[in-house]
Scaffold this motif. Structure first.
Motif, PDB file in Angstrom:
ATOM      1  N   GLU A  16      88.468  50.577  86.490  1.00 49.09           N
ATOM      2  CA  GLU A  16      87.117  50.182  86.074  1.00 49.09           C
ATOM      3  C   GLU A  16      86.029  51.063  86.662  1.00 49.09           C
ATOM      4  N   ALA A  17      86.078  51.330  87.953  1.00 44.67           N
ATOM      5  CA  ALA A  17      85.023  52.128  88.593  1.00 44.67           C
ATOM      6  C   ALA A  17      84.923  53.509  87.956  1.00 44.67           C
ATOM      7  N   ALA A  18      86.067  54.120  87.714  1.00 43.62           N
ATOM      8  CA  ALA A  18      86.073  55.448  87.094  1.00 43.62           C
ATOM      9  C   ALA A  18      85.604  55.378  85.641  1.00 43.62           C
ATOM     10  N   LEU A  19      85.955  54.301  84.957  1.00 44.55           N
ATOM     11  CA  LEU A  19      85.501  54.131  83.579  1.00 44.55           C
ATOM     12  C   LEU A  19      83.988  53.973  83.515  1.00 44.55           C
ATOM     13  N   VAL A  20      83.436  53.199  84.416  1.00 42.60           N
ATOM     14  CA  VAL A  20      81.986  53.005  84.452  1.00 42.60           C
ATOM     15  C   VAL A  20      81.283  54.339  84.714  1.00 42.60           C
ATOM     16  N   SER A  21      81.800  55.119  85.637  1.00 45.70           N
ATOM     17  CA  SER A  21      81.210  56.428  85.931  1.00 45.70           C
ATOM     18  C   SER A  21      81.242  57.336  84.701  1.00 45.70           C
ATOM     19  N   ALA A  22      82.355  57.309  83.997  1.00 46.24           N
ATOM     20  CA  ALA A  22      82.478  58.133  82.793  1.00 46.24           C
ATOM     21  C   ALA A  22      81.524  57.661  81.706  1.00 46.24           C
ATOM     22  N   ILE A  23      81.390  56.344  81.574  1.00 45.83           N
ATOM     23  CA  ILE A  23      80.472  55.789  80.577  1.00 45.83           C
ATOM     24  C   ILE A  23      79.031  56.147  80.910  1.00 45.83           C
ATOM     25  N   GLU A  24      78.658  56.035  82.167  1.00 48.01           N
ATOM     26  CA  GLU A  24      77.289  56.366  82.574  1.00 48.01           C
ATOM     27  C   GLU A  24      76.973  57.833  82.305  1.00 48.01           C
ATOM     28  N   ALA A  25      77.924  58.709  82.587  1.00 48.33           N
ATOM     29  CA  ALA A  25      77.723  60.138  82.338  1.00 48.33           C
ATOM     30  C   ALA A  25      77.603  60.416  80.841  1.00 48.33           C
ATOM     31  N   ASP A  26      78.473  59.782  80.050  1.00 49.64           N
ATOM     32  CA  ASP A  26      78.451  59.973  78.607  1.00 49.64           C
ATOM     33  C   ASP A  26      77.159  59.424  77.999  1.00 49.64           C
ATOM     34  N   SER A  27      76.709  58.295  78.508  1.00 48.20           N
ATOM     35  CA  SER A  27      75.472  57.684  78.014  1.00 48.20           C
ATOM     36  C   SER A  27      74.264  58.560  78.328  1.00 48.20           C
ATOM     37  N   LYS A  28      74.263  59.155  79.491  1.00 46.55           N
ATOM     38  CA  LYS A  28      73.148  60.033  79.874  1.00 46.55           C
ATOM     39  C   LYS A  28      73.111  61.275  78.999  1.00 46.55           C
ATOM     40  N   THR A  29      74.277  61.844  78.730  1.00 43.98           N
ATOM     41  CA  THR A  29      74.369  63.057  77.917  1.00 43.98           C
ATOM     42  C   THR A  29      73.958  62.794  76.474  1.00 43.98           C
ATOM     43  N   ASN A  30      74.352  61.643  75.939  1.00 44.79           N
ATOM     44  CA  ASN A  30      74.142  61.362  74.516  1.00 44.79           C
ATOM     45  C   ASN A  30      73.054  60.337  74.226  1.00 44.79           C
ATOM     46  N   ASN A  31      72.346  59.926  75.265  1.00 46.61           N
ATOM     47  CA  ASN A  31      71.221  58.991  75.115  1.00 46.61           C
ATOM     48  C   ASN A  31      71.633  57.640  74.523  1.00 46.61           C
ATOM     49  N   TYR A  32      72.789  57.135  74.968  1.00 46.38           N
ATOM     50  CA  TYR A  32      73.184  55.786  74.577  1.00 46.38           C
ATOM     51  C   TYR A  32      72.425  54.786  75.448  1.00 46.38           C
ATOM     52  N   ASP A  33      71.845  53.770  74.837  1.00 54.04           N
ATOM     53  CA  ASP A  33      71.153  52.737  75.601  1.00 54.04           C
ATOM     54  C   ASP A  33      72.141  51.717  76.168  1.00 54.04           C
ATOM     55  N   LEU A  34      73.099  51.356  75.340  1.00 59.25           N
ATOM     56  CA  LEU A  34      74.055  50.309  75.698  1.00 59.25           C
ATOM     57  C   LEU A  34      75.444  50.767  75.283  1.00 59.25           C
ATOM     58  N   PHE A  35      76.395  50.657  76.192  1.00 64.92           N
ATOM     59  CA  PHE A  35      77.769  51.104  75.918  1.00 64.92           C
ATOM     60  C   PHE A  35      78.711  49.931  76.171  1.00 64.92           C
ATOM     61  N   LEU A  36      79.480  49.578  75.151  1.00 67.68           N
ATOM     62  CA  LEU A  36      80.450  48.491  75.261  1.00 67.68           C
ATOM     63  C   LEU A  36      81.861  49.059  75.115  1.00 67.68           C
ATOM     64  N   LEU A  37      82.714  48.744  76.064  1.00 68.49           N
ATOM     65  CA  LEU A  37      84.119  49.132  75.986  1.00 68.49           C
ATOM     66  C   LEU A  37      84.940  47.877  75.742  1.00 68.49           C
ATOM     67  N   LEU A  38      85.511  47.782  74.544  1.00 67.93           N
ATOM     68  CA  LEU A  38      86.314  46.637  74.145  1.00 67.93           C
ATOM     69  C   LEU A  38      87.788  46.976  74.386  1.00 67.93           C
ATOM     70  N   VAL A  39      88.390  46.291  75.356  1.00 68.16           N
ATOM     71  CA  VAL A  39      89.784  46.541  75.701  1.00 68.16           C
ATOM     72  C   VAL A  39      90.613  45.402  75.122  1.00 68.16           C
ATOM     73  N   THR A  40      91.501  45.737  74.184  1.00 67.77           N
ATOM     74  CA  THR A  40      92.216  44.728  73.400  1.00 67.77           C
ATOM     75  C   THR A  40      93.714  44.747  73.697  1.00 67.77           C
ATOM     76  N   ASN A  41      94.237  43.568  74.013  1.00 63.90           N
ATOM     77  CA  ASN A  41      95.683  43.412  74.175  1.00 63.90           C
ATOM     78  C   ASN A  41      96.272  43.130  72.800  1.00 63.90           C
TER      79      ASN A  41
END
Length: 309
Positions: free
Chosen positions: A231-256
């Motif tokens: 999770e921590a690494a995923l959040v870091s990756a999401i924050e970096a991706d959001s900053k680069t691409n100007n995403y306001d809100l990022f949702l990661l849906l993890v489905t079993n």
């Protein structure tokens, strides 16, 4: 005749790749000159499918205007999900099964969109309508795409037409769709070798919601804990991706895929819109979503409703 490119959305899933190949084959049989391409690297599931049916991977492009004047879109219509220079191209055809948004053209076009579980289901109907025989390998690909999009009929997006198409395509491809389908879905859940960046971008789409750019990514697994141990690494990756691409809100849906439940990880703002959409409070920026497996039907419309209220 002028050549055209056929492609699905960015971060292509199995249907985006397969629908492009199937629709390109159909159009070529109808007298057009087309090539199926992809707008990004392929998932493990898609690679499994192409390898199983002995079909080559499509060429990956970043722009299209340098090659062609016009294109055909499958499995998407929203410009922010398409090739980067889509606004400079003529769109002659669209085959889709999603909502229609942020889409305009200066010229008339052939637009086919149906409320079914998969774009390949629509293309299956178009083969039948035109009396074009579906080769066994193309049938296997299309069957795979429907299984992928409907999670072997577990998704609420599944319609009787999807089931009918799958059974017909399984006969043409001489494949047991139940046995093959589970193997295929499991092939897409091998996540240990993937980087966090690959996980968050492997199957992701951006949506404009009341002026906010909302990114919704989905990861299929057979073990939610395996994903959230990172999770921590995923959040870091999401924050970096959001900053680069100007995403306001990022949702990661993890489905079993085995029990048809999901866990939602939320990064960015406004988080309160996510809580309103699902009538639940976030706990450590996460929501448990039992029975939720479909981004298209169980996540995006709920978010859109609260953003536009």
């Amino acid at each position: 005749m002028t050549k055209q490119l056929v492609f699905g959305h960015q971060s292509p899933d199995t249907d985006a790749v397969v629908a492009a190949k199937a629709f390109s084959y159909l159009q070529n049989k109808l007298g057009f000159d087309t090539e199926a391409v992809a707008l990004g690297s392929l998932s493990e599931e898609t690679k499994f499918v192409l390898d199983y049916f002995n079909e080559p991977e499509p060429r990956i492009i970043e722009t299209a205007k340098n090659e062609v004047e016009s294109v055909m879109l499958v499995d998407h219509n929203e410009f922010q999900q398409s090739v980067s220079d889509i606004a400079d191209l003529v769109v002659t055809d669209v085959v889709d099964h999603h909502r229609i948004a942020n889409f305009t053209t200066n010229m008339p076009l052939n637009f086919r969109s149906e409320a079914v579980g998969c774009s390949s289901t629509v293309i299956w109907k178009m083969f039948n309508e035109n009396g074009i025989e579906i080769p066994a390998n193309i049938a296997g690909l299309m069957m795979s795409a429907i299984i992928s999009d409907t999670l072997l009929f577990k998704s609420p997006t599944t319609t009787p037409v999807d089931v009918e198409a799958t059974k017909a395509l399984s006969k043409i491809s001489n494949t047991d769709y139940n046995v093959y389908g589970l193997d295929m879905l499991k092939a897409g859940t091998n996540l240990s070798s993937k980087t966090e960046e690959e996980l968050i971008n492997g199957d992701a789409k951006s949506f404009d919601m009341a002026g906010k750019t909302v990114r919704v990514a989905q990861v299929n697994t057979v073990d939610l804990e395996e994903v959230f141990n990172r999770e921590a690494a995923l959040v870091s990756a999401i924050e970096a991706d959001s900053k680069t691409n100007n995403y306001d809100l990022f949702l990661l849906l993890v489905t079993n895929i085995l029990d048809s439940d999901s866990e939602l990880l939320v990064v960015g703002e406004p988080k309160e819109m996510v809580e309103k959409a699902f009538n639940k409070k976030l706990v450590d920026d996460k929501l448990s979503l039992p029975g939720v497996v479909s981004r298209k039907k169980q996540v995006v419309p709920q978010l859109q409703t609260v953003f536009e209220a």
